[in-house]
Write a protein that holds these residues in place. Structure first.
Motif, PDB file in Angstrom:
ATOM      1  N   ILE A   1      12.022   4.820  -3.471  1.00  0.00           N
ATOM      2  CA  ILE A   1      12.397   4.294  -4.113  1.00  0.00           C
ATOM      3  C   ILE A   1      13.243   4.490  -5.628  1.00  0.00           C
ATOM      4  O   ILE A   1      13.506   5.369  -6.172  1.00  0.00           O
TER       5      ILE A   1
ATOM      6  N   TYR B   1      -4.613  10.530  -1.745  1.00  0.00           N
ATOM      7  CA  TYR B   1      -4.413  10.611  -2.668  1.00  0.00           C
ATOM      8  C   TYR B   1      -4.048  12.389  -4.012  1.00  0.00           C
ATOM      9  O   TYR B   1      -3.674  12.498  -4.392  1.00  0.00           O
TER      10      TYR B   1
ATOM     11  N   TYR C   1       1.029  -1.763  -0.085  1.00  0.00           N
ATOM     12  CA  TYR C   1       0.024  -0.671   0.015  1.00  0.00           C
ATOM     13  C   TYR C   1       1.040   1.388   0.254  1.00  0.00           C
ATOM     14  O   TYR C   1       0.465   2.367  -0.205  1.00  0.00           O
ATOM     15  N   THR C   2       1.828   1.011   0.925  1.00  0.00           N
ATOM     16  CA  THR C   2       2.676   2.495   0.485  1.00  0.00           C
ATOM     17  C   THR C   2       4.113   2.483  -0.386  1.00  0.00           C
ATOM     18  O   THR C   2       5.154   3.519  -0.738  1.00  0.00           O
ATOM     19  N   VAL C   3       3.875   1.666  -1.240  1.00  0.00           N
ATOM     20  CA  VAL C   3       4.824   1.667  -2.524  1.00  0.00           C
ATOM     21  C   VAL C   3       4.420   2.762  -3.494  1.00  0.00           C
ATOM     22  O   VAL C   3       5.315   3.059  -4.541  1.00  0.00           O
ATOM     23  N   GLY C   4       3.367   3.388  -4.122  1.00  0.00           N
ATOM     24  CA  GLY C   4       3.276   4.737  -4.673  1.00  0.00           C
ATOM     25  C   GLY C   4       1.936   3.974  -5.470  1.00  0.00           C
ATOM     26  O   GLY C   4       2.133   4.422  -6.558  1.00  0.00           O
TER      27      GLY C   4
ATOM     28  N   MET D   1      -8.735   6.855   1.330  1.00  0.00           N
ATOM     29  CA  MET D   1      -7.751   7.215   0.601  1.00  0.00           C
ATOM     30  C   MET D   1      -7.655   7.912  -0.955  1.00  0.00           C
ATOM     31  O   MET D   1      -7.126   8.528  -0.767  1.00  0.00           O
TER      32      MET D   1
ATOM     33  N   LYS E   1       3.350   7.998   5.133  1.00  0.00           N
ATOM     34  CA  LYS E   1       4.638   6.638   5.399  1.00  0.00           C
ATOM     35  C   LYS E   1       4.296   6.965   4.224  1.00  0.00           C
ATOM     36  O   LYS E   1       3.800   6.503   2.946  1.00  0.00           O
ATOM     37  N   LYS E   2       5.451   6.571   3.498  1.00  0.00           N
ATOM     38  CA  LYS E   2       5.528   7.040   1.810  1.00  0.00           C
ATOM     39  C   LYS E   2       7.163   6.111   1.377  1.00  0.00           C
ATOM     40  O   LYS E   2       8.642   6.262   1.595  1.00  0.00           O
ATOM     41  N   ASP E   3       7.529   4.991   0.900  1.00  0.00           N
ATOM     42  CA  ASP E   3       8.303   4.030  -0.025  1.00  0.00           C
ATOM     43  C   ASP E   3       8.927   4.862  -0.862  1.00  0.00           C
ATOM     44  O   ASP E   3       8.361   5.700  -2.050  1.00  0.00           O
TER      45      ASP E   3
ATOM     46  N   ASN F   1       7.799   9.269  -5.746  1.00  0.00           N
ATOM     47  CA  ASN F   1       6.338   8.864  -4.944  1.00  0.00           C
ATOM     48  C   ASN F   1       6.292  10.036  -4.532  1.00  0.00           C
ATOM     49  O   ASN F   1       7.663  11.118  -3.789  1.00  0.00           O
ATOM     50  N   GLU F   2       4.896  10.666  -4.798  1.00  0.00           N
ATOM     51  CA  GLU F   2       3.940  11.637  -3.671  1.00  0.00           C
ATOM     52  C   GLU F   2       2.934  11.237  -2.503  1.00  0.00           C
ATOM     53  O   GLU F   2       2.307  10.934  -2.828  1.00  0.00           O
TER      54      GLU F   2
END
Lengths: 517, 393
Positions: B218, B127, A296-299, B123, B214-216, B223-224
């Motif tokens: 990468i 977003y 879910y947090t992978v974007g 959600m 919380k955001k990965d 990612n935003e």
């Protein structure tokens, strides 16, 4: 000519008998369980207090990785394959498994696979240190050189699983006694049949993932490297397309075990046999279409998040059907509490708690906070340990008198149960708190506010570990010096073809097919 | 001690404590008084809309689970007690009931729909990262965070400031052990701040529980995510995705300040950046470089090459009497500025550190651990050398 086992080491090396191979699988998995457990003890000992006291962070990461890999692939999966080998022919009225030589091969490559994996601990650069989920690029560009051993180890383990599954499918579909239609098979056979299809479907996906890693590391491809046009997130999609069915591969046979034991000790037939079969199939199907709830947090785009959230929540329905069925089976029965039943009841309660936290984790907005925290660690240990391992303990106590012809010590069994039950909950319940309070998983060291519950968790882990030594002792004592078990039925409420055989059963379980009405 | 023990037993045995203590545990952590560990049982409510949303949905689904649990476990425990063989209970023979089975299939579906509706709304809001007031690029490195204020010409590294002796028990641990950094991210209260999250090496994840973010991070992708913090304060978080041996040692600290304070900080920071640039032209003595170098080395290099310069055999090469630190100075500068072409673990530090720090580190590495008595004679590297090297590429 007398049909009995060969003498000496040859009996085991060239084994084609389903019981001998089953026994080897069970002992092998127990050895791996002890090894993986030792790693867990190292992890918990280090986490007893903040600061690095016993080991270095790099070794800590090797321990978490090896603990996960050994427990999932070495302990739980082979344990259920061993159980399948022992029980499926006896439960469907067959003399043996359909493909005995492949059975031998699928067992005997396992020790090699795990030797490759475990040998990395002694190599330069150390064992794999990228977690059992081995996300790229930590497991590719940034991996220790031993990653190649890990990859080949996974290939071997996967080949073993696929062969074992093909054997089970062939056996179940071809060797059933006359009159045993699919809808008359014991649920353990059903759950394993479905599990075997899952394995055949997803183990090649895992093999594909590690092969792509192998290419990226050694042959200059860029599947998972953005700089070469690849995508690290692709790895996660491929991994979890394997990984999510994998968790049902682990838990479905456990459902089968529990569905055998609860009716026995409730002295009442399973409440809804056909709905259990349908629920198992539904869970297996859903397991293929929910994988990205681990991401879910992978974007992902919003639509992706929502789809995976809805699909994941749906799993609660067939899983609920299972739990309701077990309870409806107990309701109105005449329940007694021998060790297998204690483990089964604990399974239902703790697995349901794991199911509740699973539903919580499915909720994407809340999962933003839970993701990669100790809450997840607590959740999956509730389903893996209290689910798979508890059901395995229940199965061993339930069928051990049948397998050996000897009765285990009920007092020791119950002590094992209570130690395991208390130890387990003291270990893992506080981890919910830790995760919610913000402690990330796979942390070698932590901030001071997490100290108290980590201490509790460590104490519980050592209680749980000690309980397994008692288990081992009880099993060995039964084999060596147990009192003779009842001729056929150990348990008065037990149903099924295996209970029509003497204890221990003859070498070629059913040499003439039984009549199934 | 005894009361603590009692507390522990009560907590460990009673799952519902989780719920009864929910309110109490959500006491905010900001400020200096950290709550005692025993009472940390639940998710923080947090200081943003998103965090509160996560919390509300979390509590909602917990209560739904509790309600289901009470019914399901209630029936189970009743039957475990009442329908015992030892009480002489005769087993019933009923099984299969289409009505019951349909009911326990369909009712859960309705419960799930009731859960999915608020989750979906949440959600969708989460977003929407449009119309941000401030854009900050967050880059994860092994094992630190880089913050870049887009359009402001400000960027800095934020690294753990807990000392290694404290981690290894040679010094006592202070209140913010492993949750303190040399320089926190500073953002203004009440403004929509958009984070563009990426990484340079492996995957990291930027997590601040109180912000509900919380955001990965990468490598190769951006990612935003965003936040709008409602209360000033210092909020602490972590890296949440396994990223190697320093995973537990790269905390996130966010300092949320009032708008005027933020403007002041921004101005000060810009002045400091200009002063730093100016320093690149200055010539330093060996002693100055060694002092600066030791500090910078311990912050940026010692986690792999170790404070004693001996590295970790098999994993990270040593620098004590190594061909690199004793060899030609140009190769040494190239390695530190551009990283290693063959070993991805050796990052390119050219974009992470100032010329002064780079020169000091290289000088330190060429003189420390007895290296000064060995090898090549070029022992001092000035910031201007590094600057020229960078410009010459």
């Amino acid at each position: 000519m007398a049909h009995g086992p060969a003498k000496g080491i040859g009996r085991w090396l060239y084994a084609t008998n389903h019981k001998d191979i089953g026994t080897m699988y069970l002992w092998f998995s127990f050895a791996m369980f002890i090894l993986g457990g030792a790693f867990a003890m190292i992890i918990r000992a280090e986490l007893f207090a903040p600061g690095m006291q016993l080991i270095k962070p790099e070794f800590f990461n090797q321990m978490t990785t090896m603990h996960g890999l050994i427990m999932v692939f070495g302990a739980i999966m082979p344990a259920f394959v061993g159980l399948a080998n022992w029980l499926i022919p006896m439960q469907i009225g067959a003399p043996d498994m359909a493909l005995p030589r492949m059975n031998n091969l699928s067992f005997w490559i396992l020790p090699f696979g795990f030797s490759l994996l475990a040998a990395t601990l002694f190599m330069e650069g150390g064992a794999p240190n990228f977690g059992w989920t081995f996300y790229a690029p930590l497991s590719t560009t940034y991996a220790p050189p031993t990653v190649n051993f890990f990859i080949f180890g996974v290939h071997i383990i996967g080949a073993s699983s696929i062969m074992g599954s093909i054997n089970i499918i062939a056996t179940v579909l071809n060797l059933r006694a006359p009159g045993m239609t699919l809808m008359k098979m014991p649920l353990f056979v059903w759950t394993w049949l479905i599990t075997a299809f899952l394995l055949v479907a997803v183990m090649p996906v895992l093999a594909g993932a590690v092969t792509m890693m192998l290419m990226d590391i050694n042959f200059g491809t860029s599947f998972f490297d953005a700089a070469g046009g690849g995508d690290p997130v692709l790895f996660q999609h491929v991994f979890w397309f394997f990984g999510h069915p994998e968790v049902y591969i682990i838990i479905l046979p456990a459902f089968g075990v529990i569905s055998a034991i609860i009716p026995t000790f409730s002295r009442k037939p399973l409440f809804g046999y056909s709905s259990m079969v349908y629920a198992t199939s539904a869970i297996a199907f859903l397991s293929f279409i929910v994988w990205a709830h681990h991401m879910y947090t992978v974007g992902m785009p919003l639509a992706g998040e929502l789809y995976f959230m809805y699909a994941t929540m749906l799993i609660a329905v067939p899983t609920g059907v299972k739990v309701f069925n077990w309870i409806a089976t107990m309701f109105g029965g005449a329940i007694s509490y021998e060790t297998p039943m204690l483990f089964s009841i604990a399974f239902v309660i703790l697995f349901t708690i794991g199911g509740f936290t699973g539903l919580m984790l499915a909720m994407a907005p809340a999962d933003i906070q839970y993701h990669d925290s100790y809450f997840v660690v607590a959740h999956f240990h509730y389903v893996m340990v209290a689910g798979a391992v508890f059901s395995m303990s229940a199965a061993v106590y339930y069928w051990l008198p049948k397998w050996t012809g000897k009765m285990y010590s009920e007092a020791m069994g119950k002590t094992h149960f209570w130690l395991a039950f208390i130890g387990f909950n003291v270990t893992f319940f506080p981890q919910h708190f830790l995760g919610l309070a913000g402690m990330p998983r796979r942390y070698a060291d932590y901030a001071l506010q997490f100290t108290e519950w980590n201490m509790v968790s460590t104490v519980g882990a050592f209680i749980y570990g000690a309980a397994q030594i008692l288990f081992l002792y009880n099993v060995i004592r039964t084999i060596v010096a147990g009192t003779p078990a009842p001729e056929e039925k150990t348990w008065e409420g037990a149903e099924g073809l295996e209970w029509t055989l003497p204890s221990p059963p003859p070498f070629h379980s059913f040499s003439t097919p039984p009549e199934v009405k | 001690m005894l009361s603590r023990l009692k507390q522990l037993v009560v907590y460990a045995l009673n799952p519902l404590v989780l719920l009864s203590c929910a309110g109490m545990a959500s006491a905010k952590e900001a400020g200096s008084d950290q709550p005692e560990g025993w009472s940390l049982l639940n998710m923080p409510v947090g200081v943003t809309e998103s965090a509160r949303n996560s919390y509300d949905i979390h509590m909602y689904v917990i209560w739904v689970c509790v309600a289901i649990g009470v019914v399901v476990f209630g029936v189970m425990i009743y039957s475990m007690l009442a329908h015992r063989k030892s009480l002489g209970h005769e087993p019933a023979t009923f099984h299969e009931s289409t009505t019951v089975e349909l009911a326990w299939t369909i009712i859960p579906v309705f419960i799930l729909v009731a859960l999915a509706v608020p989750a979906t709304t949440s959600m969708v809001e989460r977003y929407d990262s449009s119309e941000a007031d401030i854009d900050i690029k967050i880059t994860g490195y092994q094992w630190k965070w880089q913050y870049e204020y887009l359009g402001e010409d400000i960027q800095f590294m934020s690294e753990l400031s807990t000392s290694e002796p404290a981690i290894y028990g040679k010094e006592s641990k202070t209140e913010y052990y492993l949750t303190e950094v040399n320089e926190p991210l500073v953002i203004p209260v009440g403004k929509k701040v958009r984070f563009l999250v990426t990484a340079k090496d492996v995957i990291h994840a930027w997590w601040v529980p109180d912000l509900g973010v919380k955001k990965d991070a990468i490598p190769g992708f951006i990612n935003e995510t965003w936040t709008r913090v409602e209360e000033p304060g210092i909020y602490r978080g972590f890296c949440a995705e396994l990223c190697g041996k320093g995973h537990a040692f790269m905390p996130v600290v966010v300092n949320v300040v009032e708008a005027d304070e933020y403007a002041q900080w921004l101005a000060d920071k810009k002045a400091a950046v200009a002063a730093e640039r100016e320093l690149a032209n200055k010539s330093f003595t060996l002693e100055e470089l060694m002092a600066k170098g030791e500090e910078a080395y311990n912050r940026s290099c010692a986690s792999c090459h170790m404070a004693n310069g001996e590295g970790i055999p098999g994993a990270f090469p040593g620098l004590k009497a190594s061909p690199l630190t004793l060899g030609p100075v140009a190769d040494h500068i190239d390695m530190v500025v551009n990283g290693s072409a063959t070993n991805a673990a050796m990052q390119a530090f050219g974009g992470q550190l100032s010329e002064v720090d780079l020169a000091a580190i290289i000088t330190y590495e060429r003189n420390a651990w007895g290296n000064d008595a060995l090898g090549d004679d070029d022992k001092i590297v000035q910031p201007i050398d590094v600057l020229k090297f960078k410009q010459g590429q």
